[in-house]
Design an enzyme around this catalytic site. Sequence first.
Site, PDB file in Angstrom:
ATOM      1  N   HIS A  97       6.222   0.580   1.865  1.00 20.72           N
ATOM      2  CA  HIS A  97       6.626   0.218   0.496  1.00 20.72           C
ATOM      3  C   HIS A  97       8.107   0.474   0.231  1.00 20.72           C
ATOM      4  CE1 HIS A  97       5.821   4.539  -0.805  1.00 20.72           C
ATOM      5  NE2 HIS A  97       6.913   4.277  -1.500  1.00 20.72           N
ATOM      6  N   ASP A 100       0.562   2.098   4.951  1.00 21.90           N
ATOM      7  CA  ASP A 100       1.912   2.132   4.382  1.00 21.90           C
ATOM      8  C   ASP A 100       2.921   2.652   5.416  1.00 21.90           C
ATOM      9  OD1 ASP A 100       3.947   2.040   2.492  1.00 21.90           O
ATOM     10  OD2 ASP A 100       3.393   3.947   1.557  1.00 21.90           O
ATOM     11  N   SER A 131       9.249   9.335  -0.490  1.00 23.10           N
ATOM     12  CA  SER A 131       8.447   8.384   0.273  1.00 23.10           C
ATOM     13  C   SER A 131       9.054   8.095   1.635  1.00 23.10           C
ATOM     14  CB  SER A 131       8.318   7.072  -0.494  1.00 23.10           C
ATOM     15  OG  SER A 131       7.469   7.202  -1.595  1.00 23.10           O
TER      16      SER A 131
END
Length: 270
Positions: free
Chosen positions: A79, A125, A218
């Site tokens: 992402h 992801d 992230s």
Amino acid sequence: MTFGSLTFCTLLFISYAAPGNFSPPPRLIEGRIVGGNEVSIVRHPHQISLRRRTCTECAYLHDCGGSILNEDTILTAAHCVVNRRVSNLMVIAGTNNRAGSDGTVALVSKVVTHELYNASITDYDVALLLLTTPLKFDHLFIAPVALVAAAPTAGAKAKVTGWGTVSEGGVLASRLQVVNVFVQDQEQCIGAYGARITDAMLCAGVVEGGKDACQKDSGGPLLVEDQLAGITSWAIGCARPEYPGVYVNVSHVREWIVSNVAANSMCKLK
């Protein structure tokens, strides 16, 4: 990978071995470290800052974390890079600082995203970044991380690092942070998030809350016994006791990582 390619990477190491469209639901916030401490990059030389620019004349700003796999390959969250122009991505290695000009700069030549990546639930992801110029390992400030061979057991001690926000909705850390958490049982994870949790995910946190990854962490590493067990992915809020952090289960996607490094990288997986 050819013998010539491997020789190039080996020689490089020897020569320099001196001193879009989708927005993740609310981290369902993208993973900064909450409840942690400042830590030296020397303790985590595999950690990189993935920076991105949003306009032609703009500076590159920290957007996500990532982990060094070999001289020319970075592992991060899908992402962080889907629907991004490769030319707007930059990797900074070997620095404690989120901003500034210190550290080693490398541009990205190619992004490889997992074929099963599902933006609607942030599943699989995971992505690889191939660098235009290989990094020069010194094994002090810049070094690769090893992948776990098997999923960590529930209760295993883990560490998360990054430059993300120090509180939910707060400011970014200026210096690299680390926080200690514990891997949770998959049933606990499902209890918190329901059917959204898949085999490609694992949860980590502390029962009382207050310690977690958060926005802009992230893509960064979750380490168990100094090996990469997870990739910071998503959660509801940050450090909430009822909602642990959710990470890509590296053991589940390990075969994909290994095969795609072999297919795309000029260097051997460390």
